[in-house]
Design a protein around this motif. Structure first.
Motif, short mmCIF file in Angstrom:
data_model
loop_
_atom_site.label_atom_id
_atom_site.label_comp_id
_atom_site.label_asym_id
_atom_site.label_seq_id
_atom_site.Cartn_x
_atom_site.Cartn_y
_atom_site.Cartn_z
N UNK A 211 19.60 90.45 56.66
CA UNK A 211 20.08 89.04 56.20
C UNK A 211 20.63 89.40 54.70
N UNK A 212 21.42 88.64 54.20
CA UNK A 212 21.71 88.44 53.04
C UNK A 212 22.10 89.72 52.32
N UNK A 213 22.66 90.58 52.97
CA UNK A 213 23.08 91.85 52.21
C UNK A 213 24.55 91.87 52.06
N UNK A 214 25.14 92.77 51.07
CA UNK A 214 26.44 92.80 50.78
C UNK A 214 26.86 94.47 51.01
N UNK A 215 27.64 94.60 52.10
CA UNK A 215 28.12 95.81 52.25
C UNK A 215 29.63 95.81 51.99
N UNK A 216 30.29 96.88 51.34
CA UNK A 216 31.38 97.03 50.98
C UNK A 216 32.09 98.09 50.95
N UNK A 231 20.04 94.07 67.01
CA UNK A 231 20.40 93.76 65.61
C UNK A 231 20.90 92.29 65.32
N UNK A 232 20.18 91.75 64.55
CA UNK A 232 20.47 90.24 64.08
C UNK A 232 21.17 90.27 62.88
N UNK A 233 22.24 90.13 62.59
CA UNK A 233 23.22 90.29 61.14
C UNK A 233 23.27 88.63 60.95
N UNK A 269 26.43 83.31 60.92
CA UNK A 269 26.77 82.90 59.20
C UNK A 269 27.20 83.94 58.48
N UNK A 270 27.50 85.38 59.16
CA UNK A 270 28.10 86.36 58.40
C UNK A 270 29.52 85.96 57.78
#
Length: 327
Positions: A211-216, A231-233, A269-270
């Motif tokens: 949760x609340x990660x930033x992957x770029x 996996x819960x994203x 909410x992604x």
């Protein structure tokens, strides 16, 4: 749920103990031990990190020096240790930390860079490692993984970490033959996966809450669910570069099953940016985190969250708090 993770953990030295959100919530590290002062950047000997990590008694390890510790072999961490890098800038090079058959370890505010050799990870958790919290670390450029969690290691939180300049970033679950990895439970939150190629994370068997990660700007995929993974994203930001697939699924056969299987991802909410595509699968099979812990910090996946993560993820120039009683 508030929108500021860990607002109180820097008020005193030992406030980190038991403060992790998620599956690592019970980790107390070296709460009940003496403070050990690392006074030498040498690989081993009196006053070194290695000397502290191998001691059997609980310890809260702090640093009196900044600089590079060149490890010639893994630095093995024993149970009930806090490695607290606040107040200094300490970088581990050459090898990483190894958590093996231990429990209750907190690793905070360190840098890991340039690990060399076969099976050399920045932080390696295997086997039978539990109640672990890794917070505010910067990890890059190792020959294997940056963080590997395998072989019955569980009850782990990875938070506010910055991952960059790397290929196979985070592996959770060793391979399809290690069916005992069904016990794995990991929380990853407020982390920045910054142009790393894959495994953010890759999961087999275990339950993982992202949760609340930033992957770029990943190179292959962002998150991979393999055999039996759940996996819960939740409220993450996936910003594509050349590759658009955020969620990947690999089919493998568990050693004690007749039929091969992939894993499951539920997305809540992604936000998917720049053409990123995240296709959830078998969402009803994914665990509910509230069955395991009562609360966690969560905010919407938007521009404000990107800015926050870029500011708080990784090593921080912060002071070492005083060792006063935890209120």
């Amino acid at each position: 749920m508030g929108d500021e993770p860990y607002g109180n953990v820097d008020r005193c030295l030992r406030a980190l103990a038991g403060a992790a959100e998620g599956f690592g919530q019970k980790s107390v590290g070296g709460l009940n031990g003496e403070v050990y002062h690392v006074t030498s950047l040498a690989d081993q000997g009196p006053g070194t990190l290695r000397e502290a990590c191998k001691k059997k008694d609980p310890l809260w390890i702090v640093f009196e020096v900044s600089g590079v510790i060149q490890l010639e072999s893994y630095c093995r961490v024993s149970s009930y240790k806090t490695i607290d890098g606040r107040g200094q800038r300490v970088k581990l090079k050459g090898k990483g930390l190894q958590l093996k058959d231990c429990e209750h370890v907190i690793i905070c505010n360190l840098e890991f860079e340039g690990g060399r050799g076969h099976d050399v990870d920045g932080i390696q958790l295997k086997p039978n490692t539990r109640h672990i919290w890794v917070d505010r670390c910067t990890l890059q450029d190792f020959d294997d993984g940056l963080i590997d969690i395998t072989r019955r290691s569980t009850n782990i939180t990875i938070s506010r970490c910055h991952f960059l300049r790397h290929d196979k970033t985070m592996l959770i679950g060793a391979d399809p033959n290690h069916v005992e990895d069904r016990c794995i439970q990991v929380t990853v939150h407020h982390c920045w996966f910054d142009g790393t190629r894959q495994r953010h994370p890759r999961v087999r068997f275990g339950k993982v809450h992202l949760y609340n990660n930033y992957t770029r700007d990943w190179g292959i995929y962002a998150v991979c669910a393999s055999v039996e993974a759940q996996i819960l994203s939740q409220c993450n930001i996936y910003e594509a570069g050349a590759k658009r697939t955020a969620f990947e699924y690999y089919t493998e056969k568990a050693a004690d099953r007749h039929n091969p299987a992939t894993g499951s991802i539920r997305s809540e909410g992604d936000t998917f940016l720049k053409g990123a595509i995240g296709e959830p699968r078998n969402q009803q099979a994914v665990f509910k985190p509230e069955s395991f812990y009562p609360h966690w910090t969560l905010e919407p996946a938007g521009d404000a969250l990107i800015k926050k993560i870029c500011n708080i993820a990784g090593w921080q120039n912060c002071v070492l708090p005083p060792d006063t009683p935890v209120q």
